[in-house]
Structure formats: structure tokens, C-alpha cells
Write an enzyme that holds these catalytic residues in place. Structure first.
Site, PDB file in Angstrom:
ATOM      1  N   HIS A  48       0.261   2.946  -6.097  1.00  0.00           N
ATOM      2  CA  HIS A  48       1.481   2.847  -5.018  1.00  0.00           C
ATOM      3  C   HIS A  48       2.736   3.254  -5.682  1.00  0.00           C
ATOM      4  O   HIS A  48       3.639   3.214  -4.927  1.00  0.00           O
ATOM      5  CB  HIS A  48       1.708   1.355  -4.274  1.00  0.00           C
ATOM      6  N   LYS A  65      14.966  -1.103   4.287  1.00  0.00           N
ATOM      7  CA  LYS A  65      13.595  -0.931   3.290  1.00  0.00           C
ATOM      8  C   LYS A  65      14.449  -1.746   1.977  1.00  0.00           C
ATOM      9  O   LYS A  65      15.597  -2.127   2.086  1.00  0.00           O
ATOM     10  CB  LYS A  65      13.546   0.531   2.927  1.00  0.00           C
ATOM     11  N   ARG A  66      13.314  -1.991   1.085  1.00  0.00           N
ATOM     12  CA  ARG A  66      14.005  -2.645  -0.110  1.00  0.00           C
ATOM     13  C   ARG A  66      15.184  -1.967  -0.876  1.00  0.00           C
ATOM     14  O   ARG A  66      15.224  -0.512  -0.508  1.00  0.00           O
ATOM     15  CB  ARG A  66      12.935  -2.892  -1.090  1.00  0.00           C
ATOM     16  N   LYS A 123      15.773   4.777  -3.672  1.00  0.00           N
ATOM     17  CA  LYS A 123      15.752   5.092  -2.177  1.00  0.00           C
ATOM     18  C   LYS A 123      17.168   5.514  -1.708  1.00  0.00           C
ATOM     19  O   LYS A 123      17.568   5.756  -0.770  1.00  0.00           O
ATOM     20  CB  LYS A 123      15.411   3.557  -1.365  1.00  0.00           C
ATOM     21  N   THR A 160       6.423   3.766   4.533  1.00  0.00           N
ATOM     22  CA  THR A 160       5.551   3.450   5.764  1.00  0.00           C
ATOM     23  C   THR A 160       6.695   3.020   7.073  1.00  0.00           C
ATOM     24  O   THR A 160       6.476   3.405   8.159  1.00  0.00           O
ATOM     25  CB  THR A 160       4.593   2.457   5.527  1.00  0.00           C
ATOM     26  N   LYS A 174       6.721   3.957  11.073  1.00  0.00           N
ATOM     27  CA  LYS A 174       7.161   3.026  12.106  1.00  0.00           C
ATOM     28  C   LYS A 174       8.195   3.580  13.100  1.00  0.00           C
ATOM     29  O   LYS A 174       8.111   3.537  14.338  1.00  0.00           O
ATOM     30  CB  LYS A 174       7.588   1.601  11.726  1.00  0.00           C
TER      31      LYS A 174
HETATM   32  C1  26W Z   1       5.235  -5.103 -11.177  1.00  0.00           C
HETATM   33  C2  26W Z   1       6.495  -5.076 -10.329  1.00  0.00           C
HETATM   34  C3  26W Z   1       6.017  -4.056  -9.083  1.00  0.00           C
HETATM   35  C4  26W Z   1       5.666  -4.860  -7.949  1.00  0.00           C
HETATM   36  C5  26W Z   1       5.302  -4.067  -6.890  1.00  0.00           C
HETATM   37  C6  26W Z   1       6.202  -2.972  -9.136  1.00  0.00           C
HETATM   38  C7  26W Z   1       5.827  -2.250  -8.140  1.00  0.00           C
HETATM   39  C8  26W Z   1       5.593  -2.787  -6.931  1.00  0.00           C
HETATM   40  C9  26W Z   1       4.717  -1.974  -5.591  1.00  0.00           C
HETATM   41  C10 26W Z   1       3.712  -0.974  -6.063  1.00  0.00           C
HETATM   42  C11 26W Z   1       5.848  -1.181  -5.149  1.00  0.00           C
HETATM   43  C12 26W Z   1       5.493  -0.962  -3.505  1.00  0.00           C
HETATM   44  O1  26W Z   1       5.726  -1.442  -2.644  1.00  0.00           O
HETATM   45  N1  26W Z   1       5.476   0.270  -3.557  1.00  0.00           N
HETATM   46  C13 26W Z   1       5.212   1.139  -2.218  1.00  0.00           C
HETATM   47  O2  26W Z   1       3.946   0.931  -1.745  1.00  0.00           O
HETATM   48  C14 26W Z   1       3.981   1.505  -0.320  1.00  0.00           C
HETATM   49  C15 26W Z   1       2.567   1.502   0.350  1.00  0.00           C
HETATM   50  O3  26W Z   1       1.742   2.339  -0.226  1.00  0.00           O
HETATM   51  C16 26W Z   1       4.420   2.937  -0.415  1.00  0.00           C
HETATM   52  O4  26W Z   1       4.534   3.339   0.976  1.00  0.00           O
HETATM   53  C17 26W Z   1       5.778   3.045  -1.081  1.00  0.00           C
HETATM   54  O5  26W Z   1       6.301   4.312  -0.834  1.00  0.00           O
HETATM   55  C18 26W Z   1       5.815   2.470  -2.266  1.00  0.00           C
HETATM   56  O6  26W Z   1       7.204   2.112  -2.847  1.00  0.00           O
END
Ligand code: 26W
Length: 815
Positions: A365, A553-554, A559, A661, A665
Site C-alpha cells: 500500500h 485525509k490523514r 499529501k 480512496t 468516494k
Molecule cells: C509502519 C507504519 C505504517 C502504517 C501504515 C506505514 C504505512 C501504513 C499504511 C500502508 C498507510 C496507508 O494507509 N496507505 C494507504 O493505503 C490506501 C489503501 O490502499 C491507499 O489508497 C493510499 O494511497 C495509501 O496511502
């Protein structure tokens, strides 16, 4: 609408009777005296009455037909609220709404009594929740496994413009959707010693002893399919001390008692809280414990279920089970499955490996290098000694394989090795131990293949594939925007609810003036509702005729909320110079949580609030601009903001947003995208055509080129562009307050050379927004664009995504 597939056949009369009875039984009160929360619980229990028998029917059916099932392993499920969507999926929403209305009760207020299950950070967690909805609604036998965090993602408060985090005590009141299933608890082993014994047949046997034991107790949540009588399961694990040993702690020594309490507490901590960081790896041992806890409990359950239903060797497991791991967080599923197959089921390494690599599939992701997971060898070896041994062996065999069979890659071994620099590289383990590696949008998948994972792609070209993300149109259109849904069904019929691609029929109506007028009216009503919410929460009066320009969004540098803020400051500065400037009033709406330790992200929140207070309180602006930061952005707020949005800001630095995503929406609710060619924006552009989206900025290739070859200077732009210099100087000087408030943002841009190209994309961004405004003034054109976006959004339903996973990766059939 009533059909045989609808779970419930309750009438308004029956529903009324049941609510009255429930409230009476639970609280002793009459409905008039009951509080909203008490009514909420009453309705939830009516829904449960419908769901629970059907749930066990579904399970029996799955056992009987014994088809292959998919298990979605994820550290995050951002479920949000369930009452209204369960009512909807059971086919009871209309009846419930009518009943409440008849009783003189406010349905919306009652539904709002449910606390969001915020068991996720953002995109990745919400995707998991959308997938579960689609799996059940499409009649797939697919279940989620996650952790029942005692505390979900923190609650955000804004105090003096700063983000403050409060614990999210979401289980304070009874959570009506979960069922504790103690009988299905399993034991998880940490630490301890591994004994290696040589057996008579010369094979080695491993005994893991003197371990710290933790019980994993499942809490099951039903996942209700849309009016199809399918109820799947989201199983969330809770960590508890192993029962029965209490005797040990009966002692005269007080200290042992305290030790025991300490120990119990440390066990409960495993499911204590969700890590709130989605920007960088925290590397905390507790997080690694959470990962193994999830993986081991889920795999033990999957194997147990297989053995119960199949009197055959585990060799055939891949015919009955497939496990999708949501990012690398559950990657330990690979060595854990190896451990179970070898140590408990006594299979050989070769057989175990063959099975494992046909069961596990991995989704990536993100390509942000800070987010790539690695764990120190020492930590892994100490916490999970047997698991580490297996990883070590996987690594040995893998590296040897490259050395002997792939000479061209010999030099790359340090970059391919699963264990390197005293770290275990989880993405590498995930690729090596799975049969499928997918990205979440075409651009993202290409970046994985050509850059981030290029050597792995050389090794395993067939493993890599793309599955473009999607969102459930049931929650994000049907539930979140009932007015628009009704209008759509009025003109094209309700078939789109089952087949979202049929939204395409709306294209025929995109020049129908009467229909466009109704679309405008729905948007206006949704904006009114949001304006009220903003007034209630922020005390800000916003013009419901203004353009609602939204970025939710976060909060992350990539971003580029900062680019949006610069746009606002620029407009403000222009209006100060020329108060009579002809601009269409705009309301800028932000919602964003920053990771608690992400300093620059928190600075941006502070900046947004600072700009909001300056702009909103400046009478010379005469309400032409309003800036709103909505506190504690979460799923429930998203459901109210998205239907009211005119402009969807998707402005990440190209190449950085894997998919996005929220973009989908918003599009589905008729908002127009202002975006870069990043993630799934590229696909949205392809779907709606260039004329129905506003694209600007550097491409991913151009960004890569700057990173690799240089040639970009933020300072040059600062020195040559007055507008930018003014803004940055304002930051530097804390907007005249002489505080040092925003110096870090200023320095990051000028002295770290603006790593996300905010200044570089500033000018094209302004021009795009000027274009937006011109189009907005052409009301008919604007509305046509809205309709076109809705019409082409069916492709972004997670039903499409799930069908692709099911046929191309999982090889499972609809039941
Ligand atoms: C280890 C810390 C950490 C935790 C979670 C790093 C990264 C994450 C996730 C991978 C972040 C995340 O939510 N990624 C998002 O995933 C969505 C679903 O596929 C995508 O639509 C977003 O673009 C992506 O940033």
C-alpha cells in the site's frame, strides 16, 4: 422494496411493537422517556435478532459446501458505525426510519449515538472494511481477522490551534455488534527456548518451551451482505492472561501479587491500542507482538477449521484457504504457517514451503521508504525464537537460490536478502513467501515493478499484479447520500445498487436541464446540513452558496495540505490588496489527523487553524473566504462531508499516493477532482475524460527525475516569485505576531529544498483553480461535470475490486 432476499420482513407496526418492548425490557422506560442511546440499543438488538440466526445459517452453508474461503488479515479495520448500514443491508432501513418518524423520534440523532469503531489509521484500514462489505454482498465466503484494540485511533481535539490526542475509549459502553467466543480462544507463545532434537528417522524436531503464554480470545462481528442473507465474520482478537494459573499467584509475599498484576497488564496491552502512526515505522516491540498475536491466532483458527472440514492432508490446504495480507503488517503469517505445518503437523520443509507459498498473497500500500517495515534481528530472535529460525532458513535458501540460479542478480543480494544489516525486511519476506504481490493502482504497481521492487520483479515477474482499489457504494453513496441515491434511482431505476457500473446510464441525463436542477438541489441540501454541522462544532457561519473546497485525509507532507494552505493565503493576500476582486466565495474545509509524533504535520494543522482565524475574522474579506478545520475527522464525519463537497482536493506529489480512496468516494458523490496524476486519480481521469477533471502539476516521472538528477531549487522560486516569497515570509514571521510559530515549515521548504515540490506545483495549481472558478460560473457545465463523475464512478466500487481479487488471485467462487 421488498424481496425474498431481504433479511427482514418487518412492517412498521411490528417494528414499533418491538422497539417499545425492547426499550421497556432493557430500561423499564416508555419510549417517550427513553434516551436516544437507549433507543439505539433497542434497535441494535432488533437488528441482531434478524442477523444472528442467519449468521449461523451462513456458517453451516459454508461448512456444507466446503468451498475455498478467503481470509483477510489486517492490523486495521476502520469499520465506522454499523447500525444504519446493518439496517440498510438487512433491508430494514426504510421501515426503521418510518417507525422512528411515526414515534416522533429523530433517527439521525439516534444513529449518531453509536461510537465509530476506529480500528484503523486511514486508507488501508478503511479499504479492509469496504472489502468485507463487498465480500459479503457478492456472496463470497470471505472473513476478516484483526485485533480488538481496547483503544482505537486517538480522538483529536484542537486547542489553541494545536492537535491534542485523547484516548478513544470506544468500548466504554456495551458494543452491541460483538460476540465473545471464549470456546474458540487459542494460546499464543512468546519468548522461551527452542530445543532441537534429532529424531530416529534423522529428521530434526523443534520444541518451543518455557514460553510466555497469552490467550487470544475472539470477538466476532457479523458482516452483513446487502440483502442477500449472507453474514460473514470479522473476528477480532483480544489478548488475555491464560486462565487457571491463578493459584500460582496466591502467596503471602505481596510482591508476587503485584508482579502478577503487572504481568497480566502487560499481556492485556497486546490488544491495548492501535498504533496511530501511518507515516513511519515505530519499531516498538509491542507492535511486533501485536503482529504475531494476530497472525498466530488467525492461522491456528484457519488450520483448525480446515482439519474439521477436511479429513485430508494439509497438502490440500491451498484448495480450501487463501490468506490475503494487508500490507506487510501480517507478514509473520508466512513463518507462522511454516511453523505449524512443520512443528505441529510434521510436514517436511519442502512440503510446508510449497503449501505456504500457495496460500499467502500480499498487497502493498505504499512506496514511501520510511514506511517499509524492518525489525531488528535481536528483537525478533528474543521475542519469537522459533519464528526467527524459520525466517533465517527462508533467507538462507532464498539467497542461495539467487547465487546459483540467477547469476545476474548476484550483486543485488544485499538488496534482496530478507535479513540484512541486522534487520528483517518484511516486504522482502512477503514477496518471497507469497504467490501474489499486488499494488493498488496501475501507476503504483508500475512503480513497484520498475523501481521499489525491480529486482524482485526480475525474479518473480508473474507474481506481480495490480488491483485498483475501490470503495463500497452502499456505504458511500446509498447510505451517506440518500437524497442523491433516490434521485438516481428515480431516473435510471434501482439496478445500479446491485450493479454499480449501471450508474453509467446517467450519462444520458447529463444535459437534461430538469435533472441537473435536481442534482443542484440535492447538493445544496447536503451543503446546508454540513453548514449546520460546521456552525454547531466550530461556531463558523459558512455561505452555503459558496464553493465547498474540501481536503479530508490523514495529514502528511506528501499529501500536500500545505499547497492548499498556500493557495488560501495567496487568495487572502490578493483580496487584501484588491478588496473588490471578483471572486466566487469559497469555503475551504479540512479534516486531518496527524501522527502524534509527526512534528511537521502538526505544524500544518496549526497553520491551517491560524489562517482560519485570520481569514474568518477579517471583516474586509466580507465572507468571500472561509476556512474550516473540522476536528476529529473520522468515518462518520466523512459520511457527512463527502456528499456536500464541490471540489475534491487530491494533490499529492505525483508518485507518492499509492491509490487514494477518498478521491473515489468524492467522485461518486459528484464532487469534481482537482488533482495530480497520482494513484487512482489517473484512473478517474481516464474514466471521466480530461474535460471532467482538473489535473495539474508534475508527473511521477518528472518528480523521479528531479530526485535522481537534481535540477530543482526551491530557493530559486522563492527568489523569483513574489507571491511565494510573500507567503513564506509570512510563515517565517508568524503572520505578524513575531512568534516563531511556523519557522520549521519555512526552513523545511527553503533549506531542505521542498522535498514534496509544493513551490514547483504552486503556479499550475493556482491556474487550475482559476479555471475551476470559471467553470463553476457556468452552472450548467458544472452540473454536467458532476453528473459525469457520478456516472463513471461505478468502476470504483469495491465490488469490482473484490471480483478481480476473487477471480485473479484467490480463485474463489460466489456461493
Ligand atoms: C509502519 C507504519 C505504517 C502504517 C501504515 C506505514 C504505512 C501504513 C499504511 C500502508 C498507510 C496507508 O494507509 N496507505 C494507504 O493505503 C490506501 C489503501 O490502499 C491507499 O489508497 C493510499 O494511497 C495509501 O496511502
Amino acid at each position: 422494496m421488498r424481496s425474498e432476499h431481504v433479511l427482514s420482513q418487518l412492517t412498521v407496526e411490528k417494528f414499533t411493537e418491538k422497539i417499545i418492548k425492547e426499550v421497556k425490557n432493557n430500561t423499564g422506560k416508555t419510549i417517550q422517556d427513553a434516551q436516544d442511546k437507549e433507543i439505539y440499543y433497542a434497535i441494535a438488538s432488533i437488528v441482531n435478532e434478524q442477523i444472528i440466526p442467519q449468521w449461523s445459517e451462513t456458517n453451516k452453508k459454508y461448512e456444507k459446501i466446503n468451498n475455498k474461503q478467503v481470509y483477510y488479515l489486517s492490523l486495521e479495520f476502520l469499520v465506522g458505525s454499523l447500525l444504519e448500514s446493518n439496517l440498510l443491508n438487512c433491508g430494514m432501513l426504510d421501515v426503521a426510519n418510518q417507525t422512528l418518524q411515526k414515534l416522533g423520534l429523530n433517527a439521525e440523532k439516534i444513529y449518531a449515538k453509536e461510537r465509530d469503531a476506529g480500528l484503523g489509521n486511514g486508507g488501508l484500514g478503511r479499504l479492509a472494511a469496504c472489502f468485507l462489505d463487498s465480500l459479503a454482498s457478492l456472496n463470497y465466503a470471505g472473513h476478516g481477522f484483526g485485533i480488538r484494540y481496547r483503544y482505537g485511533l486517538f480522538e483529536q481535539r484542537i486547542i489553541h490551534g494545536n492537535q491534542i490526542e485523547l484516548p478513544d475509549n470506544w468500548l466504554k459502553d456495551l458494543y452491541p455488534w460483538e460476540t465473545r467466543r471464549e470456546a474458540e480462544a487459542v494460546c499464543i507463545h512468546f519468548r522461551g527456548e527452542v530445543d532441537m532434537l534429532k529424531k530416529n528417522d534423522g529428521n530434526l524436531e523443534f520444541k518451543h518451551k518455557d514460553t510466555d503464554k497469552v490467550m487470544a480470545v475472539p470477538y466476532d462481528i457479523p458482516v452483513v451482505g446487502y440483502q442477500n442473507k449472507v453474514i460473514n465474520t470479522l473476528r477480532l482478537w483480544s489478548a488475555e492472561p491464560v486462565g487457571g494459573d491463578q493459584q500460582d499467584s496466591i502467596t503471602e509475599e505481596g510482591s508476587k501479587y503485584y508482579q502478577e498484576l503487572d504481568h497480566q497488564h502487560s499481556i492485556e496491552q497486546i490488544s491495548g491500542f492501535l498504533y496511530p502512526d501511518d507515516s513511519k515505522l515505530e519499531g516498538k516491540e509491542l507492535r511486533l507482538k501485536q503482529q504475531y498475536f494476530l497472525v498466530s491466532s488467525s492461522l491456528q483458527t484457519i488450520i483448525k477449521a480446515y482439519k474439521k472440514n477436511n479429513q485430508r492432508s494439509l497438502k490440500y490446504l491451498p484448495e480450501k484457504a487463501v490468506i490475503q495480507i494487508n500490507d506487510t503488517h501480517p507478514t509473520l503469517a508466512i513463518p507462522e504457517l511454516m511453523r505449524i505445518l512443520m512443528d505441529e503437523e510434521h510436514l517436511s520443509w519442502e512440503n510446508a514451503w510449497n503449501i505456504t507459498t500457495r496460500v499467502i498473497a500480499y498487497t502493498n500500500h505504499t512506496t514511501l521508504s520510511e514506511a517499509f517495515e524492518t525489525w531488528p534481528v535481536g528483537m525478533m530472535e528474543y521475542l519469537l525464537p522459533r519464528i526467527y529460525m524459520i525466517i533465517d532458513e527462508i533467507n538462507e535458501r532464498f539467497c542461495k537460490g539467487i547465487w546459483f540460479d540467477h547469476e545476474v542478480l548476484r550483486d543485488e543480494i544485499p538488496e534482496l536478502a530478507i535479513i540484512a544489516d541486522e534487520q528483517v525486511h518484511m516486504a522482502r519476506l512477503a514477496i518471497v513467501g507469497s504467490f501474489s504481490v499486488n499494488g493498488v493502482a496501475p501507476l503504483h504497481t508500475e512503480i513497484l515493478k520498475k523501481q521499489e521492487m525491480k529486482h524482485f520483479y526480475t525474479l518473480f515477474p508473474n507474481r506481480f499484479n495490480n488491483k485498483t482499489n475501490g470503495i463500497t457504494h452502499r456505504r458511500w453513496l446509498l447510505k451517506a447520500n440518500p437524497k442523491l441515491s433516490e434521485l438516481i434511482s428515480d431516473v435510471i431505476g434501482p439496478q445500479w445498487i446491485h450493479r454499480p457500473k449501471q450508474l453509467i446510464s446517467l450519462v444520458k441525463y447529463s444535459s437534461d436541464a430538469a435533472f441537473l436542477e435536481k442534482i443542484a438541489q440535492v447538493k445544496y441540501e447536503n451543503k446546508r446540513i454540513l453548514a449546520d454541522l460546521i456552525y454547531d462544532r466550530n461556531g463558523i457561519v459558512v455561505d452555503d452558496q459558496s464553493i465547498f473546497d474540501v481536503q479530508v485525509k490523514r495529514l502528511h507532507e506528501y499529501k500536500r495540505q500545505l499547497l492548499k494552505v498556500f493557495h488560501i493565503i495567496y487568495l487572502y493576500n490578493e483580496l487584501k490588496l484588491n478588496p473588490n476582486m471578483d471572486i466566487t466565495p469559497r469555503t475551504f474545509i479540512f479534516g486531518a489527523k496527524a501522527a502524534p509524533s509527526y512534528h511537521l504535520a502538526k505544524e500544518v494543522i496549526k497553520l491551517i487553524n491560524k489562517v482560519a482565524s485570520i481569514v474568518n475574522n477579517d471583516s474586509t474579506i466580507r465572507d468571500k473566504l472561509k476556512v474550516v478545520f473540522i476536528e476529529n475527522y473520522n468515518v462518520s464525519l466523512a459520511e457527512r462531508i463527502i456528499p456536500a463537497t464541490d471540489i475534491s482536493e487530491q494533490i499529492s506529489t505525483a508518485g507518492k499516493e499509492a491509490s487514494g480512496t477518498g478521491n473515489m468516494k468524492l467522485m461518486m458523490n459528484g464532487a469534481l477532482t482537482v488533482g495530480t496524476l497520482d494513484g487512482a486519480n489517473v484512473e478517474i481521469k481516464k474514466a471521466v475524460g480530461d474535460a471532467n477533471i482538473f489535473i495539474f502539476g508534475l508527473t511521477a516521472d518528472e518528480v523521479l527525475n528531479y530526485y535522481e538528477h537534481g535540477g530543482y531549487s526551491a530557493m530559486d522560486i522563492y527568489n523569483t516569485d513574489d507571491r511565494i516569497r510573500t507567503i513564506l515570509d509570512q510563515l517565517n514571521k508568524g503572520f505578524g505576531s513575531d512568534e516563531i510559530e511556523f519557522k520549521d515549515l519555512y526552513y523545511n521548504i527553503l533549506y531542505h529544498n521542498d522535498p514534496y515540490f509544493v513551490l514547483k506545483d504552486f503556479e499550475p495549481y493556482l491556474e487550475t483553480h482559476e479555471h475551476v472558478e470559471r467553470v463553476y460560473r457556468d452552472k450548467l457545465r458544472w452540473l454536467q461535470m458532476n453528473v459525469t463523475n457520478i456516472a463513471y464512478s461505478g468502476k470504483f466500487s469495491s465490488d469490482r475490486t473484490i471480483k478481480e481479487y476473487a477471480t485473479e488471485i484467490w480463485k474463489i467462487k460466489q456461493v
